[in-house]
Design an enzyme around this catalytic site. Sequence first.
Site, PDB file in Angstrom:
ATOM      1  N   GLN A   3     -17.465  -5.343   2.424  1.00 56.37           N
ATOM      2  CA  GLN A   3     -17.662  -4.746   0.780  1.00 56.37           C
ATOM      3  C   GLN A   3     -17.800  -5.612  -0.673  1.00 56.37           C
ATOM      4  O   GLN A   3     -18.353  -7.310  -0.057  1.00 56.37           O
ATOM      5  CB  GLN A   3     -15.939  -5.015   1.074  1.00 56.37           C
ATOM      6  CG  GLN A   3     -15.289  -4.233   0.073  1.00 56.37           C
ATOM      7  CD  GLN A   3     -13.876  -4.463   0.283  1.00 56.37           C
ATOM      8  OE1 GLN A   3     -13.092  -4.865  -0.280  1.00 56.37           O
ATOM      9  NE2 GLN A   3     -13.028  -2.744   0.370  1.00 56.37           N
ATOM     10  N   CYS A  32      -9.720  -2.528  -6.455  1.00 58.43           N
ATOM     11  CA  CYS A  32      -8.713  -3.605  -7.014  1.00 58.43           C
ATOM     12  C   CYS A  32      -7.945  -3.957  -8.133  1.00 58.43           C
ATOM     13  O   CYS A  32      -8.849  -3.603  -9.039  1.00 58.43           O
ATOM     14  CB  CYS A  32      -9.520  -5.182  -6.552  1.00 58.43           C
ATOM     15  SG  CYS A  32      -9.189  -6.078  -6.926  1.00 58.43           S
ATOM     16  N   LYS A  71     -13.784   1.853  -1.586  1.00 56.57           N
ATOM     17  CA  LYS A  71     -12.079   2.371  -0.921  1.00 56.57           C
ATOM     18  C   LYS A  71     -12.018   2.543  -2.993  1.00 56.57           C
ATOM     19  O   LYS A  71     -12.353   1.938  -3.691  1.00 56.57           O
ATOM     20  CB  LYS A  71     -12.407   0.754  -0.642  1.00 56.57           C
ATOM     21  CG  LYS A  71     -10.589   0.894  -0.386  1.00 56.57           C
ATOM     22  CD  LYS A  71      -9.617  -0.508  -0.140  1.00 56.57           C
ATOM     23  CE  LYS A  71      -8.246  -0.396   0.623  1.00 56.57           C
ATOM     24  NZ  LYS A  71      -7.478  -0.572  -0.728  1.00 56.57           N
ATOM     25  N   ALA A 156      -2.590  -3.194   4.514  1.00 55.60           N
ATOM     26  CA  ALA A 156      -2.682  -4.439   3.690  1.00 55.60           C
ATOM     27  C   ALA A 156      -2.141  -5.703   4.214  1.00 55.60           C
ATOM     28  O   ALA A 156      -1.883  -6.143   5.328  1.00 55.60           O
ATOM     29  CB  ALA A 156      -2.764  -4.217   2.337  1.00 55.60           C
TER      30      ALA A 156
END
Length: 408
Positions: A3, A32, A71, A156
């Site tokens: 990633q 993020c 993502k 996560a």
Amino acid sequence: LSQFCANDPEVFVQAALLAQDYCDAIDLNLGCPQMIAKRGHYGAFLQEEWDLLQRMILLANEKLSVPITCKIRVFPEIDKTVKYAQMLEKAGCQLLTVHGRTKEQKGPLAGVASWEHIQAVRKAVSIPVFANGNIQCLSDVEECIRKTGVHGVMSAEGNLHNPALFEGRNPLVWEMAEEYLEIVQKYPCPLSYVRAHLFKLWHHTLQVYQQLREELAKVKTLEGIVDVNRELKLRCQEEIANQKEGEKPKEGLPFFHWICQPYIRPGPKERCKENGASGTEKGVRGKRALEEEEDGNSELLSKNKQKKKLRNPNKSFDPSLKPKYAKCDQCGNPKGNKCVFNMCRGCCKKRAFRETADCPGHGLLFKTKYEKSLSWQSSQRVIQNPEISRRGDVDVGEAAVLQEAGDS
């Protein structure tokens, strides 16, 4: 899967080319929400820049030998989220992971992830879709797949608190820690990474054994962490031996604290209650409440600041005594006091390089070094071709020779 965070197509692809032989796919992280991503201009803070994202994915598709995946986080509007996903698919994304929260939903404001958004994306695209959000145990995985129709599920925090989540097990915390520490001994990593994992894994137990929390924070070696795990195991086993028949887990936990289980992050209202009178009576305070109340008294300081106080007893955390820094014109970080551009060093370096300028305040001498380089090149040309100094037209090489003659 490897990633990357990125905001430049060429840089992203050049980095991905270094990794493609060692992974099955390259993932572009567009989810993020942290402040570091905002400062660096990547992650979820690119979700409005569709043209840039298209260029990054198109170039990656053209240059890489492995698939490109993404993502993302969702927009508040389902329709916009769907169009966002369709744009990424059209650009060449071959698998999409959708975290069902907006970029604003983080920390105490995280709230519940929207599986409705994920379901809408799944129906609107033809590539595989993975879901992320609200996954605390194996039954959540099954329910998420059933409700959204996704091809896979990611976890996560749930997985950090119980690494056996996808096996459907709830093992003893010290057993998971032992297994993890064996892996770390075989494949070493910074001690801060180990601490971070164990703080998650031992979250509920460390609420009971606060002293062990302090020891984990202070320990300096991997062997010391192994010793903390051994002590944690002994204390839990002693508690189990003294357990009364029919006793139930405290604090509303589904299992006793020594068993791996989810940590449900409290929302803003629950945090207020937690930090109110009832929490104070139990000696339990939330981190934010501590930071708001702290006035230099170590009893009211957060754990992190107590450690700093131990290293430097004269350190004060009184906000009124904090020096006020002028902000960088570009990014808002503190600027250099002597910077000619009124910027922090990072922004100053980029501008000085782009404009071939000097900033003595930051010790950046791009212009000076460039001029020295030209002068040196000119002198080398004169040395290699003495005839150059006899030409009628005075060029840079001749000027350099004349300057040398004048100096001598």
